[in-house]
Design a protein around this motif. Sequence first.
Motif, PDB file in Angstrom:
ATOM      1  N   ALA A 135      -5.521 -10.356   3.818  1.00 17.95           N
ATOM      2  CA  ALA A 135      -4.280  -9.809   4.381  1.00 17.95           C
ATOM      3  C   ALA A 135      -3.055 -10.400   3.697  1.00 17.95           C
ATOM      4  N   LEU A 136      -3.076 -11.704   3.420  1.00 13.73           N
ATOM      5  CA  LEU A 136      -1.946 -12.351   2.760  1.00 13.73           C
ATOM      6  C   LEU A 136      -1.796 -11.867   1.322  1.00 13.73           C
ATOM      7  N   ALA A 137      -2.924 -11.620   0.660  1.00 11.16           N
ATOM      8  CA  ALA A 137      -2.856 -11.096  -0.702  1.00 11.16           C
ATOM      9  C   ALA A 137      -2.200  -9.726  -0.711  1.00 11.16           C
ATOM     10  N   SER A 138      -2.518  -8.904   0.284  1.00 16.32           N
ATOM     11  CA  SER A 138      -1.905  -7.582   0.384  1.00 16.32           C
ATOM     12  C   SER A 138      -0.413  -7.701   0.684  1.00 16.32           C
ATOM     13  N   ALA A 139      -0.055  -8.619   1.583  1.00 16.49           N
ATOM     14  CA  ALA A 139       1.343  -8.783   1.969  1.00 16.49           C
ATOM     15  C   ALA A 139       2.200  -9.286   0.817  1.00 16.49           C
ATOM     16  N   ASN A 140       1.593 -10.003  -0.120  1.00 14.30           N
ATOM     17  CA  ASN A 140       2.348 -10.575  -1.234  1.00 14.30           C
ATOM     18  C   ASN A 140       2.089  -9.854  -2.558  1.00 14.30           C
ATOM     19  N   ASP A 141       1.477  -8.694  -2.488  1.00 12.47           N
ATOM     20  CA  ASP A 141       1.279  -7.871  -3.676  1.00 12.47           C
ATOM     21  C   ASP A 141       2.644  -7.500  -4.245  1.00 12.47           C
ATOM     22  N   PRO A 142       2.867  -7.676  -5.548  1.00 16.64           N
ATOM     23  CA  PRO A 142       4.174  -7.367  -6.146  1.00 16.64           C
ATOM     24  C   PRO A 142       4.620  -5.919  -5.926  1.00 16.64           C
ATOM     25  N   ASP A 143       3.672  -5.016  -5.730  1.00 14.46           N
ATOM     26  CA  ASP A 143       4.020  -3.607  -5.520  1.00 14.46           C
ATOM     27  C   ASP A 143       4.230  -3.264  -4.052  1.00 14.46           C
ATOM     28  N   PHE A 144       4.006  -4.241  -3.171  1.00 15.42           N
ATOM     29  CA  PHE A 144       4.104  -3.992  -1.735  1.00 15.42           C
ATOM     30  C   PHE A 144       5.544  -4.133  -1.257  1.00 15.42           C
ATOM     31  N   VAL A 145       6.046  -3.093  -0.613  1.00 17.64           N
ATOM     32  CA  VAL A 145       7.378  -3.129  -0.002  1.00 17.64           C
ATOM     33  C   VAL A 145       7.180  -3.063   1.509  1.00 17.64           C
ATOM     34  N   PRO A 146       7.405  -4.167   2.224  1.00 17.97           N
ATOM     35  CA  PRO A 146       7.056  -4.210   3.648  1.00 17.97           C
ATOM     36  C   PRO A 146       8.091  -3.604   4.584  1.00 17.97           C
ATOM     37  N   ILE A 147       9.008  -2.804   4.048  1.00 14.07           N
ATOM     38  CA  ILE A 147       9.950  -2.110   4.911  1.00 14.07           C
ATOM     39  C   ILE A 147       9.876  -0.629   4.619  1.00 14.07           C
ATOM     40  N   PHE A 148       9.941   0.170   5.678  1.00 16.24           N
ATOM     41  CA  PHE A 148       9.938   1.626   5.551  1.00 16.24           C
ATOM     42  C   PHE A 148       8.699   2.135   4.815  1.00 16.24           C
ATOM     43  N   ASN A 149       7.572   1.492   5.029  1.00 16.63           N
ATOM     44  CA  ASN A 149       6.337   1.953   4.402  1.00 16.63           C
ATOM     45  C   ASN A 149       5.197   1.750   5.391  1.00 16.63           C
ATOM     46  N   ASP A 150       5.074   2.682   6.317  1.00 14.93           N
ATOM     47  CA  ASP A 150       4.075   2.564   7.372  1.00 14.93           C
ATOM     48  C   ASP A 150       2.659   2.487   6.826  1.00 14.93           C
ATOM     49  N   GLN A 151       2.380   3.253   5.789  1.00 16.96           N
ATOM     50  CA  GLN A 151       1.026   3.306   5.257  1.00 16.96           C
ATOM     51  C   GLN A 151       0.573   1.945   4.736  1.00 16.96           C
ATOM     52  N   SER A 152       1.433   1.276   3.977  1.00 18.55           N
ATOM     53  CA  SER A 152       1.078  -0.032   3.445  1.00 18.55           C
ATOM     54  C   SER A 152       0.912  -1.065   4.551  1.00 18.55           C
ATOM     55  N   LEU A 153       1.781  -1.003   5.552  1.00 17.33           N
ATOM     56  CA  LEU A 153       1.695  -1.952   6.656  1.00 17.33           C
ATOM     57  C   LEU A 153       0.442  -1.726   7.488  1.00 17.33           C
ATOM     58  N   ARG A 154       0.111  -0.467   7.699  1.00 20.07           N
ATOM     59  CA  ARG A 154      -1.124  -0.178   8.434  1.00 20.07           C
ATOM     60  C   ARG A 154      -2.338  -0.693   7.664  1.00 20.07           C
ATOM     61  N   GLY A 155      -2.227  -0.715   6.346  1.00 23.58           N
ATOM     62  CA  GLY A 155      -3.320  -1.243   5.535  1.00 23.58           C
ATOM     63  C   GLY A 155      -3.556  -2.716   5.781  1.00 23.58           C
ATOM     64  N   ILE A 156      -2.536  -3.434   6.259  1.00 22.44           N
ATOM     65  CA  ILE A 156      -2.684  -4.847   6.598  1.00 22.44           C
ATOM     66  C   ILE A 156      -3.105  -5.018   8.047  1.00 22.44           C
ATOM     67  N   VAL A 157      -2.441  -4.299   8.949  1.00 25.12           N
ATOM     68  CA  VAL A 157      -2.649  -4.502  10.380  1.00 25.12           C
ATOM     69  C   VAL A 157      -3.957  -3.890  10.873  1.00 25.12           C
ATOM     70  N   ASP A 158      -4.254  -2.667  10.461  1.00 20.77           N
ATOM     71  CA  ASP A 158      -5.407  -1.959  11.012  1.00 20.77           C
ATOM     72  C   ASP A 158      -6.733  -2.700  10.820  1.00 20.77           C
ATOM     73  N   PRO A 159      -7.001  -3.271   9.625  1.00 21.18           N
ATOM     74  CA  PRO A 159      -8.274  -3.994   9.486  1.00 21.18           C
ATOM     75  C   PRO A 159      -8.401  -5.184  10.439  1.00 21.18           C
ATOM     76  N   ILE A 160      -7.271  -5.859  10.728  1.00 20.24           N
ATOM     77  CA  ILE A 160      -7.300  -6.985  11.670  1.00 20.24           C
ATOM     78  C   ILE A 160      -7.719  -6.492  13.043  1.00 20.24           C
ATOM     79  N   VAL A 161      -7.065  -5.427  13.480  1.00 20.71           N
ATOM     80  CA  VAL A 161      -7.354  -4.883  14.809  1.00 20.71           C
ATOM     81  C   VAL A 161      -8.772  -4.332  14.872  1.00 20.71           C
ATOM     82  N   THR A 162      -9.153  -3.555  13.861  1.00 19.33           N
ATOM     83  CA  THR A 162     -10.457  -2.895  13.864  1.00 19.33           C
ATOM     84  C   THR A 162     -11.614  -3.888  13.813  1.00 19.33           C
ATOM     85  N   GLU A 163     -11.476  -4.910  12.961  1.00 19.28           N
ATOM     86  CA  GLU A 163     -12.589  -5.832  12.753  1.00 19.28           C
ATOM     87  C   GLU A 163     -12.716  -6.890  13.827  1.00 19.28           C
ATOM     88  N   PHE A 164     -11.587  -7.422  14.299  1.00 15.61           N
ATOM     89  CA  PHE A 164     -11.673  -8.615  15.126  1.00 15.61           C
ATOM     90  C   PHE A 164     -11.414  -8.414  16.612  1.00 15.61           C
TER      91      PHE A 164
END
Length: 256
Positions: A139-168
């Motif tokens: 999750a941290l690697a995704s959050a710090n990806d140089p191409d990741f913009v953590p504002i106004f990008n629901d799809q990218s953010l869901r890519g971080i949050v959803d696996p946490i919720v789904t798996e754990f």
Amino acid sequence: MRTSILLSTVMLTSTLWVSQSVKADDTNIDLKVSCETSSQYQISMEGQAFVFENTDGRNTRLVLGGGNLFINGKKSALSVADQERIDAFETELRLLVPESRKVVSEAVNIAFDALTEVAVALSGKPAKRGEFDKARAKALASANDPDFVPIFNDQSLRGIVDPIVTEFVPEIMGSAVGFAMKAMFAGEEKAQAMEARMDAMDKDLDTRIDARAKALEPLAEGICKRIQRMQSIDETLTVRLPDGKPINFLDTKKAN
């Protein structure tokens, strides 16, 4: 055991950014900053350029980089005043991205710290820390990806949050049921001791999470002010979309 810590930590990551807000008013995380922002665009990066895309009816694609603005593939001829505004907006945006990544990264760390402790306590299996550590690193690697913009990008953010919720979350909920069953058949004295132990952990986590959220407040407030400056610049742009409407990169409102 109360579920406030579990729910709050899972929600924290999404509350800060998926809703495109710097706030945590809807959880038990006491982050006393609220700066709502919205945009009709999804923002991503291509190299060093920012891409603003709206595929909801308008099919608009803006590319901003190096002081240049392209609208649907065509470079815009900017007035002197608009060039200064675009330069200022881009500068603020480039400073905003690493700041927002820092907030998302800390939210991920807070979530995993709490989820790990809860999972180990409920299951009685310390080895589970390894599973959570691997997921945290991903999750941290995704959050710090140089191409990741953590504002106004629901799809990218869901890519971080959803696996946490789904798996754990299902796993922890299952462990909670198992823990409750053990307490039910453990006898009154042992059940009370188990409940007291979980309540103590809950209060300890609550205190630590609140302290870490409070430590984020200066950064969150700075992000709010930066976004508001960007909105002020945005409102003064005279360049227009092909249909004659303002670009409107973003909208903000300061909470009361």
